[in-house]
Scaffold this active site. Structure first.
Site: not given
Ligand code: APR
Length: 361
Positions: A54-57, A128, A130, A147, A155, A179, A242, A244, A262
């Site tokens: 999953p992404d974050f937001r 990322n 991962d 990141h 530690c 540690c 992206n 959005e 993507c």
């Molecule tokens: N294809 C294109 N865009 C996508 C897809 C996809 N399959 N899935 C998700 N997205 C877009 C979402 O619309 C969003 O704009 O990818 C973006 C993901 O944003 P975040 O969830 O905020 O992830 P990221 O930008 O990597 O977060 C940055 O925040 O919490 C910290 O350290 C963490 O590295 C992370 C940083």
């Protein structure tokens, strides 16, 4: 969600300079023209959602909206160094789910590798953790883990390296590792409140020589990473791929904004570049199931199910840890007095995470 669009979009009636048009076909033509030899990628969690991470937001499927139901001060606390010192269990529970090896690179990871194979990849700046860029076969020296990542573990106090297998054992049972100095151990992931790896700062100068920048799968909401696209020279084409609109990409003469998954966008480019068949073979080989039908990105509800499972697992392992704490409380009561004195659970908490006494000589 995502960095608010501040500047004005570029006047589309004025033609671009380096590109013939502001579309992916024109980007492919620019790459094929031979003018483009130093491509920089800037990527985020959105390029790994098709792998099941999953992404974050993203609303609904994003990690933060799902972690909201755990009683963390705020979802981001799971990656906050001061909260980690207070209670490392949520991170350890999440690390169990995200530990490398469970997920396979996506077509987007393989697409970036195609540039490396052809000597066209200047750098992949990734947010990322991962390490799927490495798993896709991109050489380590072409990747900036902005990141950090799960690749190493130290530690948080004395910075001593910790044994990988030992940490993996701890993560498997959701038990924080300590540690010898008594400090907590975590993978080399940059938490909120920590400095980014030196390699990030030492690689920024490379952006000055890029001749194409491709931003994919990021909300561009975390600085300093979010400022990278603006560091690209004004005359260099930039592509946003992206779900959005994010950042200020689209405000310059040679900016291309492509909104969608993507994996779909890179397929359009790869087909134009004549790389698609090769990419598919590499992708299937990496998955070890050659002959698989052309990959379809995980559907929204599959991803949603994955995230719910992940959050349930995190919640379960936290509950188990709480059961453990209550069990310790009961044990302490018996030791202390027959009547169960009110035990300050926070004491037990610190007791549950004792500062390990270094081995006495
Ligand atoms: N294809 C294109 N865009 C996508 C897809 C996809 N399959 N899935 C998700 N997205 C877009 C979402 O619309 C969003 O704009 O990818 C973006 C993901 O944003 P975040 O969830 O905020 O992830 P990221 O930008 O990597 O977060 C940055 O925040 O919490 C910290 O350290 C963490 O590295 C992370 C940083």
């Amino acid at each position: 969600m995502g960095q608010e669009q501040s500047a004005e979009p570029f006047d589309q009636s004025i033609p671009p300079t380096k590109l013939l048009r502001r579309d992916l076909l024109a980007v492919a033509e620019y790459i094929k023209s031979g003018q483009c030899k130093k491509v920089v990628f800037m990527v985020g969690a959105g390029i790994s959602t098709a792998a099941g991470i999953p992404d974050f937001r993203s609303p609904e499927t994003g990690l933060y909206s799902n972690l909201a139901r755990l009683d963390l001060p705020r979802p981001e606390a799971v990656f906050d160094i001061s909260y980690f010192r207070e209670d490392p269990r949520p991170f350890y529970a999440l690390a169990q789910e995200l530990w490398p090896g469970k997920f396979k690179p996506t077509l987007t990871h393989v697409f970036m590798r195609m540039f490396a194979d052809r000597g066209l990849l200047l750098r992949c700046f990734t947010q990322n953790i991962d390490t799927l860029e490495l798993a896709a076969g991109i050489p380590q020296d072409k990747i900036v883990f902005s990141h950090g990542s799960f690749a190493g573990q130290h530690c948080i106090d004395c910075k001593e390296e910790f044994d990988r297998t030992e940490l993996e054992e701890h993560v498997k049972i959701g038990k924080p590792a300590f540690c010898a100095c008594g400090g907590l151990v975590k993978p080399d992931i940059t938490f909120f409140g920590e400095a980014l790896p030196a390699d990030f700062h030492n690689s920024l100068h490379l952006l000055d020589s890029a001749d194409l920048a491709i931003v994919m799968g990021s909300s561009l909401s975390v600085y300093p990473f979010a400022s990278l696209p603006q560091r690209i020279d004004e005359t260099v084409p930039r592509v946003l791929m992206n779900m959005e609109k994010v950042g200020e990409i689209g405000t310059r003469r040679d900016d291309v904004v492509w909104l969608g998954e993507c994996d779909d966008g890179i397929r359009e480019l790869a087909e134009e570049l004549g790389w698609w068949e090769e990419m598919e073979e590499v992708w299937k080989g990496l998955r070890g199931d050659v002959g698989l039908e052309t990959p379809v990105a995980l559907s929204e509800d599959t991803l949603e199910a994955e995230v719910t499972k992940l959050t349930d697992d995190v919640e379960k392992s936290l509950r188990v840890a709480d059961e453990h704490t209550k069990w310790v409380v009961k044990g302490l009561d018996k030791e202390k007095t027959p009547s169960a004195a009110a035990v300050d659970v926070t004491q037990v908490e610190t007791h549950a995470f004792p500062k390990a006494e270094p081995e006495k000589e």
